[in-house]
Design a protein around this motif. Structure first.
Motif, PDB file in Angstrom:
ATOM      1  N   LEU A   1      -4.135  10.565   6.615  1.00  0.00           N
ATOM      2  CA  LEU A   1      -2.849  11.122   6.997  1.00  0.00           C
ATOM      3  C   LEU A   1      -1.886  10.103   7.569  1.00  0.00           C
ATOM      4  O   LEU A   1      -0.727  10.057   7.193  1.00  0.00           O
ATOM      5  CB  LEU A   1      -3.081  12.274   7.983  1.00  0.00           C
ATOM      6  N   GLN A   2      -2.349   9.294   8.492  1.00  0.00           N
ATOM      7  CA  GLN A   2      -1.413   8.383   9.156  1.00  0.00           C
ATOM      8  C   GLN A   2      -1.251   7.055   8.430  1.00  0.00           C
ATOM      9  O   GLN A   2      -0.552   6.175   8.914  1.00  0.00           O
ATOM     10  CB  GLN A   2      -1.842   8.150  10.607  1.00  0.00           C
ATOM     11  N   HIS A   3      -1.883   6.915   7.281  1.00  0.00           N
ATOM     12  CA  HIS A   3      -1.722   5.699   6.487  1.00  0.00           C
ATOM     13  C   HIS A   3      -0.977   5.952   5.175  1.00  0.00           C
ATOM     14  O   HIS A   3      -0.486   5.008   4.567  1.00  0.00           O
ATOM     15  CB  HIS A   3      -3.087   5.077   6.170  1.00  0.00           C
ATOM     16  N   ASP A   4      -0.931   7.194   4.747  1.00  0.00           N
ATOM     17  CA  ASP A   4      -0.399   7.494   3.414  1.00  0.00           C
ATOM     18  C   ASP A   4       1.103   7.735   3.474  1.00  0.00           C
ATOM     19  O   ASP A   4       1.565   8.716   4.053  1.00  0.00           O
ATOM     20  CB  ASP A   4      -1.100   8.730   2.839  1.00  0.00           C
ATOM     21  N   ASP A   5       1.841   6.845   2.840  1.00  0.00           N
ATOM     22  CA  ASP A   5       3.315   6.880   2.872  1.00  0.00           C
ATOM     23  C   ASP A   5       3.862   7.655   1.687  1.00  0.00           C
ATOM     24  O   ASP A   5       3.691   7.247   0.546  1.00  0.00           O
ATOM     25  CB  ASP A   5       3.839   5.436   2.868  1.00  0.00           C
ATOM     26  N   GLY A   6       4.533   8.751   1.980  1.00  0.00           N
ATOM     27  CA  GLY A   6       5.221   9.475   0.915  1.00  0.00           C
ATOM     28  C   GLY A   6       6.697   9.639   1.194  1.00  0.00           C
ATOM     29  O   GLY A   6       7.367  10.430   0.522  1.00  0.00           O
ATOM     30  N   HIS A   7       7.222   8.900   2.157  1.00  0.00           N
ATOM     31  CA  HIS A   7       8.617   9.137   2.537  1.00  0.00           C
ATOM     32  C   HIS A   7       9.391   7.874   2.891  1.00  0.00           C
ATOM     33  O   HIS A   7      10.537   7.972   3.313  1.00  0.00           O
ATOM     34  CB  HIS A   7       8.670  10.114   3.715  1.00  0.00           C
ATOM     35  N   SER A   8       8.820   6.697   2.751  1.00  0.00           N
ATOM     36  CA  SER A   8       9.571   5.496   3.130  1.00  0.00           C
ATOM     37  C   SER A   8      10.819   5.326   2.278  1.00  0.00           C
ATOM     38  O   SER A   8      11.827   4.795   2.755  1.00  0.00           O
ATOM     39  CB  SER A   8       8.685   4.247   3.057  1.00  0.00           C
ATOM     40  N   HIS A   9      10.781   5.788   1.023  1.00  0.00           N
ATOM     41  CA  HIS A   9      11.990   5.675   0.196  1.00  0.00           C
ATOM     42  C   HIS A   9      13.045   6.703   0.583  1.00  0.00           C
ATOM     43  O   HIS A   9      14.224   6.519   0.280  1.00  0.00           O
ATOM     44  CB  HIS A   9      11.634   5.784  -1.283  1.00  0.00           C
ATOM     45  N   VAL A  10      12.627   7.771   1.254  1.00  0.00           N
ATOM     46  CA  VAL A  10      13.615   8.675   1.833  1.00  0.00           C
ATOM     47  C   VAL A  10      14.305   7.966   3.003  1.00  0.00           C
ATOM     48  O   VAL A  10      15.529   7.998   3.148  1.00  0.00           O
ATOM     49  CB  VAL A  10      12.956   9.983   2.322  1.00  0.00           C
TER      50      VAL A  10
ATOM     51  N   THR B   1       0.846  -1.207   0.000  1.00  0.00           N
ATOM     52  CA  THR B   1       0.000   0.000   0.000  1.00  0.00           C
ATOM     53  C   THR B   1       0.875   1.249   0.000  1.00  0.00           C
ATOM     54  O   THR B   1       0.610   2.222   0.706  1.00  0.00           O
ATOM     55  CB  THR B   1      -0.966   0.032   1.202  1.00  0.00           C
ATOM     56  N   SER B   2       1.939   1.222  -0.781  1.00  0.00           N
ATOM     57  CA  SER B   2       2.933   2.302  -0.748  1.00  0.00           C
ATOM     58  C   SER B   2       2.471   3.509  -1.545  1.00  0.00           C
ATOM     59  O   SER B   2       1.594   3.421  -2.405  1.00  0.00           O
ATOM     60  CB  SER B   2       4.253   1.792  -1.308  1.00  0.00           C
ATOM     61  N   GLY B   3       3.103   4.634  -1.272  1.00  0.00           N
ATOM     62  CA  GLY B   3       2.797   5.868  -1.970  1.00  0.00           C
ATOM     63  C   GLY B   3       1.753   6.685  -1.222  1.00  0.00           C
ATOM     64  O   GLY B   3       0.934   6.153  -0.468  1.00  0.00           O
ATOM     65  N   ARG B   4       1.782   7.989  -1.451  1.00  0.00           N
ATOM     66  CA  ARG B   4       0.891   8.877  -0.705  1.00  0.00           C
ATOM     67  C   ARG B   4      -0.480   9.003  -1.348  1.00  0.00           C
ATOM     68  O   ARG B   4      -1.403   9.519  -0.724  1.00  0.00           O
ATOM     69  CB  ARG B   4       1.549  10.243  -0.581  1.00  0.00           C
ATOM     70  N   THR B   5      -0.679   8.495  -2.569  1.00  0.00           N
ATOM     71  CA  THR B   5      -1.974   8.699  -3.238  1.00  0.00           C
ATOM     72  C   THR B   5      -2.658   7.403  -3.625  1.00  0.00           C
ATOM     73  O   THR B   5      -3.648   7.436  -4.356  1.00  0.00           O
ATOM     74  CB  THR B   5      -1.781   9.544  -4.511  1.00  0.00           C
ATOM     75  N   THR B   6      -2.157   6.263  -3.168  1.00  0.00           N
ATOM     76  CA  THR B   6      -2.714   5.000  -3.663  1.00  0.00           C
ATOM     77  C   THR B   6      -3.695   4.346  -2.707  1.00  0.00           C
ATOM     78  O   THR B   6      -4.441   3.463  -3.095  1.00  0.00           O
ATOM     79  CB  THR B   6      -1.588   3.987  -3.958  1.00  0.00           C
ATOM     80  N   LEU B   7      -3.696   4.774  -1.436  1.00  0.00           N
ATOM     81  CA  LEU B   7      -4.517   4.102  -0.437  1.00  0.00           C
ATOM     82  C   LEU B   7      -5.783   4.913  -0.215  1.00  0.00           C
ATOM     83  O   LEU B   7      -5.832   5.790   0.639  1.00  0.00           O
ATOM     84  CB  LEU B   7      -3.724   3.946   0.863  1.00  0.00           C
ATOM     85  N   MET B   8      -6.801   4.629  -1.005  1.00  0.00           N
ATOM     86  CA  MET B   8      -8.003   5.453  -1.000  1.00  0.00           C
ATOM     87  C   MET B   8      -8.705   5.421   0.360  1.00  0.00           C
ATOM     88  O   MET B   8      -8.891   4.371   0.964  1.00  0.00           O
ATOM     89  CB  MET B   8      -8.980   4.971  -2.080  1.00  0.00           C
TER      90      MET B   8
END
Length: 898
Positions: free
Chosen positions: A646-655, A635-642
């Protein structure tokens, strides 16, 4: 009619004995039952009385602590199997080496180190090394020892006696850059033949030790390794037990009845800046916590010198005084002297003063704590080794900085103490009767017994008897037979009209691996508590969920095809809602090639937002431990988990993954990319013996997947390859280079089509499977060029890819812009634009979220047109036209600031 029992004491405190005769009668009755009917019957009666009281009054207060004395009385203490005199001499040598290596390091380079921790724990370690810790042999895989990080100097001091570490290495303690030095703490990454486990990030030692013990049992229950009676020893600090990871370890050990697990908690009553529990008693607190969790608790509080005093304590006054003093008092006592202890400890009553009237102040000062007494420590370890059906914790009371005298014994400052005066060094030498002349004190020589001396022969004999060196780390004995890429043929083909997510593709690949005759049994699926979310429920019936008791119930979904199946030999490790525990299991499985001489391939899949962010310290420790395996951020990425927010949307794990040097990160879009990555990862780790591990993000979005383009494999692994070459709508059409990964690559493809259709712009589409790997390669090239100025400069891979292609570069990902910006320094002489999802996540549809975060196809088109305009290849009006055409609001708030 039975009369109700009246509550006499409302308080939870221990009541005063108001009728000693009646008490004696009850105790005699209990003795009689025990003698004639056994302890089990006696305990049943005590439990029944407690139940009876609770039924009548409902407020029964059960004790979970015992008196503040040793659990093992002198009468039950076994004979000591070693030569105490020789062991004390050797202990003194090691203490000295541990101290002077820090002092010499400070003198030569000012790098410092820790002295006080090992001095408090020296006997705890030495008794273990001499009589309990077993090394790896041809017939025994060896015990595992988690060394408390700040005790490392003492372990080096012992290794010097063993001949494993040279004097030159001791002098280069904490000096490893360009030297053959030794690391500050237990670091397998830096000393791969020596340290087994990284432990200095406090709290991770107890947690990973507990899951290591559980994984050992897992291998045994699955008949992958024979039961050998091996033990996992974890040496911990009392202050460290405040960490939530420590408390999680306590719960696991008791719940799983891990009698192969032994915690030794060095209760020196001090954390880093002062008392652990200055106003109470940490040993009593820990006893209650461990006992309630089902552990066997052994308290080692008082040394042998106290035995006679306790035997004379017929009225319990000494025991009362021991209990009345809080830890802050005990720390103060040990920072003073015998006269102070006489006045302030024994001086509270005439009876106590009379009890020690025959002792001088020096003799009172010599009354040691249990953790400094080899007889008491040995008794505790022996009982721990015999205990079955539950783990054991040994709570050993010590003095931090024991032996350091006025330089730091029992003082708040001793954790930071890295220097000692000449007088303090002399006093240390005298206290432990060390063979160092006065004229040698300034140089502080290292000490080692001559091989033919009584101490030397004894030391060698004990080392041989225990099976060799500890700690010691071992590598991969033999490569595994990794299946070729063709094993995943289904994932390399076009999926046609069938849509699926990369998570589902992963589960199918995992199923293929589980059926592989060569490595199937070595594959370890690990999940916190989201198997059904990730589509893994089909594996329940196929391979089962591991449970040491099997399945004692009929599952609610027993009639379904994929019912919830638990089994002793179950292969899935489902760790509940516990990401820390899950990654601890993953670390245990990923280091199994070393610790168990049996390589396993762990795949730990989790919500990407609840992975590296939550367990970053453990992920870093995994790199230190040379863990091998796969972390799958679903469920990666900040826009894929409909709809999650806020606390489920990942936009920084690759950082986060990019900062771990040996973590190889990928963000694939298509199942063929995933297949190439996983197969090559297994090859690198388990056939080529590379010390890396993988973080791979997965999506929960269904779509069709194309076949793998011919020749794409190398580029997939390097992190960038040409997926689609843009066809120019006109001979002189401007061209742009579009790059994307994961969830946004399909938006990049759609943007490429819009650019051609709506604006006559050609665009090449690149799949950036790992911008992190592209950056690392670019940095390596830059470094080589810097160090080889007279040779032909090398060219970074991304420059090679773009060398014959025109136009600006636009990179779009479902992560923060810094992920795309990683490759900016290596894209020369052209406009470079990054789109990303900076800011907090929120709930909505995928389409709305991508528009909100400005990473959808329309913003990619706008970015491309704007970049072409910046380069003078298109009029700016086209960008303004795109804003109107696609309904983009130029005044909308920056999503990173909302």
């Amino acid at each position: 009619m039975t009369q109700p029992i009246q509550a006499v004491h409302a308080s939870n405190s221990t009541p005063t004995d108001i009728d000693a005769q009646e008490t004696r009668e009850w105790l005699d009755a209990l003795d009689g039952v025990t003698q004639y009917e056994g302890r089990a019957r006696a305990h049943y009666l005590m439990d029944r009385l407690a139940d009876w009281d609770f039924e009548r009054h409902g407020d029964f207060h059960g004790r979970v602590t015992t008196a503040y004395v040793n659990t093992i009385s002198k009468a039950r203490q076994p004979d000591y199997p070693g030569d105490l005199s020789l062991e004390r001499r050797l202990n003194a040598f090691i203490r000295w080496n541990a101290m002077v290596m820090v002092l010499r390091a400070g003198k030569h380079s000012n790098v410092g180190g820790h002295i006080a921790t090992y001095q408090s724990a020296a006997v705890l370690y030495d008794v273990g090394f001499n009589h309990f810790f077993r090394g790896r042999t041809e017939t025994f895989d060896g015990d595992m020892i988690y060394i408390q990080g700040h005790s490392a100097p003492g372990i080096y001091g012992r290794a010097y006696l063993e001949g494993r570490i040279s004097e030159a290495q001791l002098d280069d303690f904490r000096r490893e850059a360009g030297r053959d030095g030794i690391s500050s703490y237990p670091h397998p990454r830096l000393m791969p033949d020596f340290w087994q486990f990284p432990t200095v990030s406090m709290g991770l030692g107890p947690l990973t030790a507990a899951y290591q013990a559980r994984f050992m049992r897992y291998l045994e229950y699955r008949s992958l390794k024979p039961h050998q009676g091996r033990k996992v020893w974890a040496f911990l600090g009392d202050g460290e037990m405040d960490q939530p990871e420590s408390l999680a370890a306590i719960s696991l050990g008791g719940r799983e009845r891990l009698d192969n697990l032994i915690f030794v908690v060095n209760c020196n009553l001090q954390r880093l800046d002062g008392p652990v529990r200055g106003n109470s008693k940490v040993i009593q607190e820990l006893e209650g916590t461990f006992r309630a969790a089902g552990w066997n608790v052994i308290k080692v509080i008082w040394g042998s010198g106290w035995d006679a005093l306790l035997e004379r304590d017929t009225h319990g006054l000494l025991r009362e005084r021991m209990m009345a003093c809080v830890d802050g008092d005990y720390q103060t006592f040990k920072s003073q002297n015998g006269a102070y202890v006489r006045e302030h400890f024994f001086g509270t009553s005439p009876e106590l003063l009379a009890m020690v009237a025959h002792l001088s102040d020096d003799e009172i000062w010599q009354l040691a704590r249990g953790g400094h007494d080899a007889l008491k420590v040995h008794a505790a370890y022996a009982q721990a080794m015999r205990t079955e059906g539950r783990p054991t914790v040994i709570l050993a009371k010590t003095v931090k900085g024991f032996g350091m005298g006025e330089a730091g014994e029992g003082q708040n400052v001793n954790h930071q103490l890295k220097k000692m005066s000449a007088d303090a060094v002399r006093a240390f030498r005298d206290r432990f009767d060390l063979p160092v002349r006065d004229d040698q004190l300034e140089d502080m020589p290292y000490l080692k017994p001559a091989p033919d001396s009584p101490e030397g022969r004894y030391f060698a004999a004990r080392l041989s008897a225990q099976g060799g060196h500890q700690p010691a780390r071992f590598g991969l004995r033999a490569p595994l037979a990794i299946p070729p890429l063709e094993a995943f043929a289904g994932q390399l083909k076009d999926s046609g009209e069938r849509e699926l997510s990369t998570t589902m593709a992963f589960v199918r690949m995992l199923t293929t691996l589980l059926k592989n005759p060569e490595i199937g049994k070595r594959v370890i699926p690990i999940v916190p508590d989201e198997s059904r979310t990730f589509g893994m429920e089909g594996l329940f019936r196929q391979i089962g969920i591991h449970s040491y008791v099997g399945q004692l119930y009929t599952p609610q979904d027993a009639g379904q095809l994929s019912y919830y199946k638990e089994a002793r030999d179950g292969q899935i490790l489902q760790e509940g809602i516990n990401e820390s525990g899950a990654i601890a299991s993953w670390i245990a499985a990923g280091t199994s090639y070393s610790t168990h001489d049996f390589a396993t391939i762990p795949f730990y899949i989790f919500y990407s937002m609840f992975g590296l962010q939550r367990v970053g310290d453990l992920a870093w420790a995994a790199g230190d431990a040379r863990t091998r395996g796969f972390l799958l951020g679903a469920t990666s990425g900040r826009t894929t988990l409909m709809g999650e927010g806020l606390q489920h949307d990942d936009g920084h794990s690759h950082v986060l993954s990019s900062v771990i040097p040996n973590c190889v990160s990928y963000d694939p879009t298509f199942q063929f990319e995933l297949a190439v990555i996983l197969q090559d990862g297994m090859r690198r780790m388990y056939a080529n013996d590379e010390d890396v591990y993988y973080y791979v993000t997965l999506l929960n979005e269904n779509y069709a997947h194309p076949a793998m383009p011919e020749g794409a494999e190398a580029g997939i692994l390097k992190g960038l390859y040409l997926l689609r070459e843009g066809i120019a709508p006109a001979p002189d059409a401007p061209r742009v280079q579009l790059m994307g990964s994961g969830a946004i690559l399909r938006e990049v493809i759609a943007a490429s089509e819009l650019l051609a259709k709506d604006f006559g712009v050609a665009s090449d589409v690149w799949s950036a499977t790992s911008l992190t790997e592209v950056r690392r390669e670019g940095l390596a090239v830059e470094r080589w060029n810097l160090l080889h100025p007279s040779q032909m400069p090398r060219v970074p891979y991304v420059q090679q890819c773009l060398s014959d292609r025109d136009g600006p570069v636009v990179v779009a990902t479902d992560y923060m812009k810094i992920v795309g910006d990683q490759i900016r320094p290596f894209v020369l002489n052209r406009r470079f634009v990054t789109l990303g999802t900076d800011g907090f996540g929120r709930s909505d549809t995928r389409e709305s979220l991508r528009a909100f975060f400005e990473v959808d196809r329309h913003f990619i088109v706008l970015a491309a047109l704007s970049a072409l305009a910046d380069e003078g290849k298109l009029p700016r009006e086209l960008a303004a036209e795109a804003i109107v055409k696609y309904g983009i609001d130029p005044e909308k708030l920056d999503p990173a600031s909302v």
